[in-house]
Scaffold this motif. Structure first.
Motif, mmCIF file in Angstrom:
data_model
loop_
_atom_site.group_PDB
_atom_site.id
_atom_site.type_symbol
_atom_site.label_atom_id
_atom_site.label_comp_id
_atom_site.label_asym_id
_atom_site.label_seq_id
_atom_site.Cartn_x
_atom_site.Cartn_y
_atom_site.Cartn_z
ATOM 1 N N ALA A 127 0.692 -1.192 -0.025
ATOM 2 C CA ALA A 127 0.064 -0.062 -0.048
ATOM 3 C C ALA A 127 1.061 1.173 -0.208
ATOM 4 C CB ALA A 127 -0.900 -0.116 1.215
ATOM 5 N N SER A 144 -1.288 8.479 -4.688
ATOM 6 C CA SER A 144 -1.765 7.844 -6.004
ATOM 7 C C SER A 144 -2.623 8.919 -6.820
ATOM 8 C CB SER A 144 -2.921 6.830 -5.726
ATOM 9 O OG SER A 144 -3.439 6.338 -6.835
ATOM 10 N N ILE A 185 -2.683 9.330 0.379
ATOM 11 C CA ILE A 185 -3.554 8.532 0.777
ATOM 12 C C ILE A 185 -3.226 8.141 2.263
ATOM 13 C CG2 ILE A 185 -4.253 6.001 0.540
ATOM 14 C CD1 ILE A 185 -3.504 6.436 -2.501
ATOM 15 N N MET A 211 -6.472 2.435 3.082
ATOM 16 C CA MET A 211 -7.389 1.744 2.010
ATOM 17 C C MET A 211 -7.962 0.657 2.694
ATOM 18 S SD MET A 211 -3.915 0.569 -0.478
ATOM 19 C CE MET A 211 -3.538 2.072 -0.816
ATOM 20 N N LYS A 249 -10.736 -1.565 -4.575
ATOM 21 C CA LYS A 249 -10.093 -0.689 -3.319
ATOM 22 C C LYS A 249 -10.888 0.692 -3.129
ATOM 23 C CE LYS A 249 -6.135 0.663 -4.959
ATOM 24 N NZ LYS A 249 -4.612 0.891 -5.236
ATOM 25 N N GLU A 253 -9.928 4.119 -1.362
ATOM 26 C CA GLU A 253 -8.884 4.872 -0.917
ATOM 27 C C GLU A 253 -9.449 6.261 0.312
ATOM 28 O OE1 GLU A 253 -5.603 4.218 -4.269
ATOM 29 O OE2 GLU A 253 -6.447 6.088 -4.283
ATOM 30 N N THR A 269 -8.418 9.782 1.370
ATOM 31 C CA THR A 269 -7.481 10.684 1.206
ATOM 32 C C THR A 269 -7.963 12.052 2.096
ATOM 33 O OG1 THR A 269 -8.840 12.082 -0.557
ATOM 34 C CG2 THR A 269 -7.566 10.022 -1.265
#
Lengths: 82, 142
Positions: B39, B43, B48, B51, B127, B129, B131
């Motif tokens: 991880a 991205s 991030i 996840m 997935k 994420e 942020t």
């Protein structure tokens, strides 16, 4: 009766993880999708956007596939494993 | 043995432990190629924080098993392990492990590369994420 599952982003957009739907004999997946678009309005926009695969009993199939009582159908957004 | 070679699990896996299992399955193995996905904290221009992986229980394992079987048929290899973690994964942690054992390195490299590409293509795993700007479900798989 078939079981319809929604995964990942679709769970939130549709607002449900799973629904049970009564079907008649000879119903195609396409016909089920049309019925679901009425019952679950957010699904109309989701399907229009594209990129969604649909599986029957854990195999991705086309919309002309005939579904049967007891089948497990799943709406699968683009995969992002790895 | 196949069940141990294909796993979708929340807990971490041991790379060395899994490599040893492959090594021990045959004395003909002369090359082992490992892909370890981890991880990362950045991205598409965004930081991030963590996840989360969701999966379709049953179908995800089935697709990983199909990938393994196909790789064993199509490449000159001896054994393959594919493990994918699901649930919450912190930055820096392991996500996916693919180990391919073969007599020679070329087939092991090719099979390992094919397995991870195929995993991304056909396995129902998703997935999410987190942020600083919010939560995003990832739709691309480069």
């Amino acid at each position: 009766m078939v079981k319809v599952k929604f995964f990942a982003v679709l769970k939130g957009l549709v607002g449900k993880e799973e629904v049970a739907v009564e079907i008649e004999g000879g119903t195609t997946l396409g016909q089920l999708i049309e019925k679901l678009k009425i019952d679950l309005p957010p699904l109309k926009d989701i399907m229009q956007k594209g990129g969604i695969l649909i599986s029957v009993n854990q195999e991705v199939v086309e919309k002309d596939a005939v579904i049967q009582d007891g089948d497990e159908i799943a709406f699968l957004p683009p995969f992002a494993g790895g | 043995m196949d069940q141990d070679r294909i796993r979708v699990q929340t807990e971490d896996f041991g790379v060395e432990e899994e490599t040893n299992k492959i090594k021990q399955c045959s004395k003909r193995i002369g090359g082992i190629v490992t892909f370890l996905g981890t991880a990362r904290d950045f991205s598409k221009g965004q930081e991030i924080n963590k996840m989360d992986f969701d999966h379709y229980p049953g179908m995800a394992e089935k697709k990983l098993a199909e990938i393994r079987e196909q790789a064993l048929k199509d490449y000159d290899i001896i054994d393959v392990t594919i493990i994918h973690r699901v649930g919450e994964i912190a930055i820096g942690e392991n996500i996916v492990l693919i180990i391919v054992g073969a007599e020679h390195r070329k087939d092991a490299f090719r099979a390992c590369s094919w397995c991870i590409d195929e995993l991304k293509r056909i396995t129902p795993i998703w997935k999410k994420e987190t942020t600083p700007e919010g939560i995003v479900w990832v739709e691309e798989h480069p």
